[in-house]
Design a protein around this motif. Structure first.
Motif, short mmCIF file in Angstrom:
data_model
loop_
_atom_site.label_atom_id
_atom_site.label_comp_id
_atom_site.label_asym_id
_atom_site.label_seq_id
_atom_site.Cartn_x
_atom_site.Cartn_y
_atom_site.Cartn_z
N TRP A 95 8.31 -0.79 1.09
CA TRP A 95 8.67 -0.35 -0.26
C TRP A 95 9.69 -1.29 -0.91
O TRP A 95 9.50 -1.78 -2.02
N ALA A 96 10.80 -1.55 -0.19
CA ALA A 96 11.87 -2.39 -0.75
C ALA A 96 11.36 -3.80 -1.04
O ALA A 96 11.71 -4.40 -2.07
N VAL A 101 9.47 -7.91 -5.06
CA VAL A 101 8.43 -8.75 -5.66
C VAL A 101 8.36 -8.51 -7.16
O VAL A 101 8.32 -9.45 -7.96
N LEU A 102 8.35 -7.25 -7.56
CA LEU A 102 8.26 -6.92 -8.98
C LEU A 102 9.52 -7.33 -9.73
O LEU A 102 9.45 -7.78 -10.88
N TRP A 103 10.68 -7.19 -9.09
CA TRP A 103 11.92 -7.64 -9.73
C TRP A 103 11.91 -9.17 -9.92
O TRP A 103 12.42 -9.67 -10.92
N VAL A 152 2.84 -7.22 1.07
CA VAL A 152 4.10 -6.66 1.56
C VAL A 152 3.90 -5.22 2.03
O VAL A 152 4.44 -4.81 3.06
N LEU A 153 3.10 -4.45 1.29
CA LEU A 153 2.85 -3.07 1.69
C LEU A 153 2.03 -3.00 2.96
O LEU A 153 2.17 -2.07 3.77
N ASP A 154 1.15 -3.97 3.16
CA ASP A 154 0.28 -3.98 4.34
C ASP A 154 0.97 -4.62 5.55
O ASP A 154 0.73 -4.20 6.68
#
Length: 232
Positions: A95-96, A101-103, A152-154
């Motif tokens: 999650w973090a 990545v989005l930030w 990242v989630l995977d």
């Protein structure tokens, strides 16, 4: 940990990720709507606080909305990979990293918009150089973000730089799914603005499209999800 984290599977078989995700959307509509609502709320809030100024709206929406976008991405990823989503799926160790990545993509966009603001006020050729350079960086960061988030989630333990490198290689090898996913998401957004009854549905549908496009591009490198349920 090395790039072997993303080593191609010996017998990787590509899936039709979009078909898998699309046929799960209706049966899991409550999850999609629940994950879409906070994203829409942040977008509306950002537009209201910014007074319609993109220079303010983009960073506010990106930084404040990132955790909610990751929650939506988790739901979309589970629908695409498993055709199912459960409450425990939202508690993932990546999650973090996905928020980061989005930030990162948001920061690239915000700095580019600021550079163009400076250029617009000064008209200086020297101010145009960082603005144009920022365009290149921001375009790549935004285009690669869905693949980076999916990875990242995977694979939450994958090194940060490797995630971006693999996402870049996947986009270079298969640019059509990456660009096509964003074009489809933009068209969905435009449709929602014209038919506002669709506003709550579009974020979830767009997330499924982008996640599907990400795994299609990654599949070109032989990078497959570490866990998913096969469907006939």
């Amino acid at each position: 940990m090395t790039m072997r984290t993303f080593a191609p599977a010996a017998a990787a078989v590509e899936e039709d990720w979009l078909r898998r995700g699309a046929r799960s959307l209706w049966s899991r509509a409550p999850w999609v709507l629940a994950a879409s609502a906070p994203v829409l709320a942040v977008a509306v809030m950002a537009g209201w606080l910014s007074g319609g100024r993109l220079l303010v709206a983009a960073p506010v929406a990106g930084f404040a909305g990132a955790p909610f976008l990751v929650a939506l991405a988790i739901v979309a990823q589970r629908l695409v990979l498993d055709g199912e989503v459960r409450a425990r799926d939202l508690r993932v160790p990546g999650w973090a990293g996905a928020v980061a990545v989005l930030w990162t993509a948001t920061a690239a966009v915000a700095l580019t918009l600021a550079a163009f603001e400076v250029y617009g006020r000064t008209g200086s050729a020297a101010a145009l150089v960082p603005a144009l350079a920022g365009c290149v960086v921001a375009a790549h960061a935004v285009a690669l973000a869905p693949s980076a988030v999916a990875l990242v989630l995977d694979r939450p333990r994958a090194p940060w730089r490797h995630v971006w490198v693999v996402a870049l290689l996947a986009a270079a090898r298969r640019p059509v799914p990456v660009l096509g996913g964003w074009v489809a998401a933009a068209l969905l957004g435009r449709l929602a603005l014209q038919l506002q009854a669709l506003l709550l549905v579009v974020p979830g549908v767009a997330a499924v499209v982008l996640v599907s496009a990400a795994w299609t591009a990654l599949g070109g490198l032989g990078v497959m999800p570490s866990r998913h349920t096969s469907q006939d």
